[in-house]
Scaffold this active site. Structure first.
Site, mmCIF file in Angstrom:
data_model
loop_
_atom_site.group_PDB
_atom_site.id
_atom_site.type_symbol
_atom_site.label_atom_id
_atom_site.label_comp_id
_atom_site.label_asym_id
_atom_site.label_seq_id
_atom_site.Cartn_x
_atom_site.Cartn_y
_atom_site.Cartn_z
ATOM 1 N N ASP A 176 2.370 2.002 3.397
ATOM 2 C CA ASP A 176 3.408 1.107 3.949
ATOM 3 C C ASP A 176 4.803 1.615 3.622
ATOM 4 O O ASP A 176 5.757 1.327 4.330
ATOM 5 C CB ASP A 176 3.344 -0.295 3.325
ATOM 6 C CG ASP A 176 1.975 -0.897 3.349
ATOM 7 O OD1 ASP A 176 1.207 -0.559 4.256
ATOM 8 O OD2 ASP A 176 1.678 -1.717 2.448
ATOM 9 N N ASP B 105 -4.635 -12.912 10.687
ATOM 10 C CA ASP B 105 -3.551 -12.851 9.697
ATOM 11 C C ASP B 105 -2.346 -13.710 10.065
ATOM 12 O O ASP B 105 -1.215 -13.212 10.144
ATOM 13 C CB ASP B 105 -3.092 -11.395 9.490
ATOM 14 C CG ASP B 105 -4.162 -10.538 8.841
ATOM 15 O OD1 ASP B 105 -4.854 -11.047 7.941
ATOM 16 O OD2 ASP B 105 -4.310 -9.367 9.233
ATOM 17 N N ASP C 230 -9.695 -11.319 12.214
ATOM 18 C CA ASP C 230 -8.780 -11.498 11.086
ATOM 19 C C ASP C 230 -7.359 -11.453 11.661
ATOM 20 O O ASP C 230 -6.723 -10.406 11.673
ATOM 21 C CB ASP C 230 -9.009 -10.345 10.097
ATOM 22 C CG ASP C 230 -8.299 -10.550 8.781
ATOM 23 O OD1 ASP C 230 -7.797 -11.658 8.534
ATOM 24 O OD2 ASP C 230 -8.251 -9.594 7.989
ATOM 25 N N ASP D 132 -0.414 -12.366 3.128
ATOM 26 C CA ASP D 132 -0.956 -11.211 3.873
ATOM 27 C C ASP D 132 -0.973 -11.615 5.357
ATOM 28 O O ASP D 132 -2.015 -11.606 6.006
ATOM 29 C CB ASP D 132 -2.359 -10.895 3.343
ATOM 30 C CG ASP D 132 -2.884 -9.578 3.866
ATOM 31 O OD1 ASP D 132 -2.206 -8.978 4.712
ATOM 32 O OD2 ASP D 132 -3.974 -9.164 3.452
ATOM 33 N N GLU E 203 -8.986 -14.006 0.235
ATOM 34 C CA GLU E 203 -8.110 -14.243 1.393
ATOM 35 C C GLU E 203 -8.712 -15.349 2.252
ATOM 36 O O GLU E 203 -9.902 -15.318 2.574
ATOM 37 C CB GLU E 203 -7.984 -12.935 2.188
ATOM 38 C CG GLU E 203 -7.192 -13.086 3.465
ATOM 39 C CD GLU E 203 -6.756 -11.740 4.039
ATOM 40 O OE1 GLU E 203 -6.313 -10.856 3.272
ATOM 41 O OE2 GLU E 203 -6.860 -11.581 5.260
ATOM 42 N N ASP F 163 -4.853 -14.210 -1.059
ATOM 43 C CA ASP F 163 -4.096 -13.775 0.110
ATOM 44 C C ASP F 163 -4.066 -14.977 1.045
ATOM 45 O O ASP F 163 -5.112 -15.466 1.473
ATOM 46 C CB ASP F 163 -4.774 -12.584 0.795
ATOM 47 C CG ASP F 163 -4.288 -11.252 0.245
ATOM 48 O OD1 ASP F 163 -3.544 -11.261 -0.753
ATOM 49 O OD2 ASP F 163 -4.654 -10.212 0.818
ATOM 50 N N HIS G 87 0.877 -1.179 0.000
ATOM 51 C CA HIS G 87 0.000 0.000 0.000
ATOM 52 C C HIS G 87 0.913 1.227 0.000
ATOM 53 O O HIS G 87 2.008 1.183 0.567
ATOM 54 C CB HIS G 87 -0.828 0.135 1.267
ATOM 55 C CG HIS G 87 -1.670 -1.029 1.664
ATOM 56 N ND1 HIS G 87 -1.177 -2.141 2.284
ATOM 57 C CD2 HIS G 87 -3.011 -1.220 1.578
ATOM 58 C CE1 HIS G 87 -2.157 -2.971 2.546
ATOM 59 N NE2 HIS G 87 -3.282 -2.449 2.136
ATOM 60 N N HIS H 254 -10.479 -14.112 5.373
ATOM 61 C CA HIS H 254 -11.739 -13.421 5.120
ATOM 62 C C HIS H 254 -12.837 -14.428 4.794
ATOM 63 O O HIS H 254 -13.996 -14.234 5.177
ATOM 64 C CB HIS H 254 -11.590 -12.443 3.954
ATOM 65 C CG HIS H 254 -10.598 -11.352 4.203
ATOM 66 N ND1 HIS H 254 -10.327 -10.373 3.273
ATOM 67 C CD2 HIS H 254 -9.805 -11.076 5.272
ATOM 68 C CE1 HIS H 254 -9.414 -9.534 3.764
ATOM 69 N NE2 HIS H 254 -9.071 -9.959 4.970
ATOM 70 N N GLU I 184 -10.951 -7.351 -3.136
ATOM 71 C CA GLU I 184 -10.713 -8.342 -2.083
ATOM 72 C C GLU I 184 -11.911 -8.359 -1.131
ATOM 73 O O GLU I 184 -12.108 -7.413 -0.359
ATOM 74 C CB GLU I 184 -9.427 -7.976 -1.332
ATOM 75 C CG GLU I 184 -9.055 -8.998 -0.286
ATOM 76 C CD GLU I 184 -7.695 -8.705 0.350
ATOM 77 O OE1 GLU I 184 -6.761 -8.283 -0.368
ATOM 78 O OE2 GLU I 184 -7.577 -8.898 1.567
HETATM 79 C C1 XLS Z 1 -7.236 -6.667 5.437
HETATM 80 C C2 XLS Z 1 -6.849 -6.966 4.071
HETATM 81 C C3 XLS Z 1 -5.744 -6.100 3.510
HETATM 82 C C4 XLS Z 1 -5.718 -6.204 2.013
HETATM 83 C C5 XLS Z 1 -4.981 -5.104 1.323
HETATM 84 O O1 XLS Z 1 -7.893 -7.457 6.107
HETATM 85 O O2 XLS Z 1 -6.520 -8.309 3.986
HETATM 86 O O3 XLS Z 1 -4.528 -6.449 4.081
HETATM 87 O O4 XLS Z 1 -5.161 -7.408 1.607
HETATM 88 O O5 XLS Z 1 -5.499 -3.863 1.599
HETATM 89 NI NI NI Z 2 -5.643 -9.267 2.349
HETATM 90 NI NI NI Z 3 -7.219 -9.480 5.711
#
Ligand code: XLS
Ligand code: NI
Ligand code: NI
Length: 433
Positions: free
Chosen positions: A102, A307, A305, A337, A266, A294, A99, A269, A230
């Protein structure tokens, strides 16, 4: 060279019997699986935000990581980029994703943000030329800064829509300059907290218009990558408009963009939406909108989430089965991700988290390829639907209720239930893992 990774050298494939923590056991980039090298099948990407920008906070406490690039200057941003590219090379990761927020410090306004992003884009371009690392996708962070608290495209304030559109343009420009293969839109704040203050119809229309502008800009600039949405059901907002693959498809149809935009799915998600990852992948394939993934799982108990890096090979097997079934990645790939846990402070933790994730994906891919090549699972599936391949089965779908009723009556059609064989198929899958 920075000294951040303290002499950790390039990770190599040493095979399943290796004792070396700093080695791949399953991911062998040059090994051919299902007709392509593993490197080309998996197309791994590192997510800049989680590994380099995230400070390790949770709702109860802030920064736990102590990184030398944490700070607001452009020098900090460049050090962060230096370390990131060192990690890409150590891992042999062919791609990364980022992004705007980042990679550059937040400026005072749009103009300063843009100037800083441009400077960092040039810096990245040089590093990419030197290392051969490529950009899987770029995206705009339209959710962290307080100006986006009520949404970006879906904001009640037209000035925020304008700021968002302008920011997307600069991020698409950066993506194009860096030869990005996709551009991602994740609608972190495109949703609402309470209907009491929300005009849902208007917000959806604004989101549709913004997406159309993104597609128009793709054609105007000649960008050859794929535009990806996404999906995510909630978090940060309570109700997000891009809930899951099915919802996104409905949205795309509504605005006539189903041929222009695909999805970046993802795993975490999918779980938040109450689906399995493979459900979302299979549905996207059936709808013709499968794009990229992702690859980060959630904790199954917490409902957040979280991650986390993928570690579960049976899950990866079913996921890559769907990816292969969809014909593999075209412009998409496997983006981690994922972030290390907030107690995982060491530089080595960052490297080894990715090594484990890459190995889990590779093992899943290999099992999936065997499963597909053997064809037993597909044969069982075809057999289950064999009736629809007969002339009578095909004719049924061309018929109508009255004629069908007459046929059922005259032939005394009386269906006999048959086993769905679920456990036998689960046993079959486990034979490949
Ligand atoms: C957040 C998302 C984010 C996207 C990119 O939950 O996964 O990281 O992948 O903006
Ligand atoms: Ni993501
Ligand atoms: Ni995410």
């Amino acid at each position: 060279m920075t000294d951040f990774f303290k002499g950790i050298t390039a990770i190599r494939y040493e095979g399943p019997d290796s004792d070396n923590e700093f080695a791949f056991r399953a991911y062998n980039p040059t090994e051919v699986v299902a007709g392509k090298t593993m490197k080309d099948q998996l197309r791994f990407a590192i997510a800049f935000w989680h590994s380099f920008a995230w400070p390790g906070g949770d709702p109860f406490g802030g920064q736990t990581f102590d990184r030398p690039w944490f700070g607001d200057s452009m020098d900090h941003a460049k050090l962060k980029a230096d370390v990131a590219f060192e990690m890409f090379e150590i891992l042999g990761a062919p791609y990364f994703c980022f992004h705007d927020a980042d990679v550059r410090p937040e400026g005072r306004d749009f103009r300063e943000n843009t100037a800083r992003l441009r400077e960092m884009t040039d810096y990245f371009q040089k590093k990419m030329e030197d290392t051969g690392v490529r950009l899987l996708w770029g995206t705009a962070n339209l959710f962290s800064h307080r100006r986006f608290m009520a949404g970006a495209a879906t904001n009640p304030d037209p000035d925020v829509f304008a700021f968002s559109a302008a920011t997307i343009k600069t991020c698409m420009d950066a993506t194009i300059q860096l030869g990005g293969e996709n551009y991602v839109l994740w609608g972190g704040r495109e949703g609402y907290e309470t209907l009491l203050n929300t005009d849902m119809g208007r917000e959806r229309a604004q989101a549709g218009r913004m997406l159309q502008m993104v597609v128009d800009y793709k054609y105007k600039t000649g960008f050859e990558g794929t535009i990806l949405i996404e999906p995510k059901p909630q978090e940060p907002t309570k109700h997000q408009y891009d809930y899951d693959v099915a919802t996104v498809y409905g949205f795309l149809k509504d605005f006539g963009l189903e041929g222009e935009v695909k999805v970046n799915i993802e795993q975490g998600h999918a779980i938040l939406a109450g689906h399995s990852f493979e459900h979302e992948l299979a549905l996207a394939r059936e709808l013709g909108i499968f794009g990229s993934i992702d690859m980060n799982k959630n904790d199954y108990q917490s409902g957040w989430d979280t991650d986390q890096f993928p570690t579960n090979v049976p899950e990866m097997t079913l996921a890559y089965y769907e990816v292969l079934h969809a014909g593999g990645f075209k412009t998409g790939g496997t983006n981690f991700d994922a972030k290390v846990r907030r107690q995982s402070l060491d530089p080595a933790d960052l490297i080894l988290a990715h090594v484990g994730g890459m190995d889990a994906c590779a093992a899943g891919l290999k099992a999936a390829a065997k499963m597909l090549e053997d064809g037993k699972l597909e044969a069982a599936r075809s057999q289950r639907y064999a009736g629809w391949e007969t002339a009578a089965g095909k004719a049924l779908l061309q018929s109508d209720l009255g004629s069908i009723a007459a046929k059922v009556d005259s032939e005394n059609i009386n269906p006999q239930p048959r086993s769905g064989r679920q456990e036998r198929l689960e046993n079959l899958v486990n034979r490949y893992i």
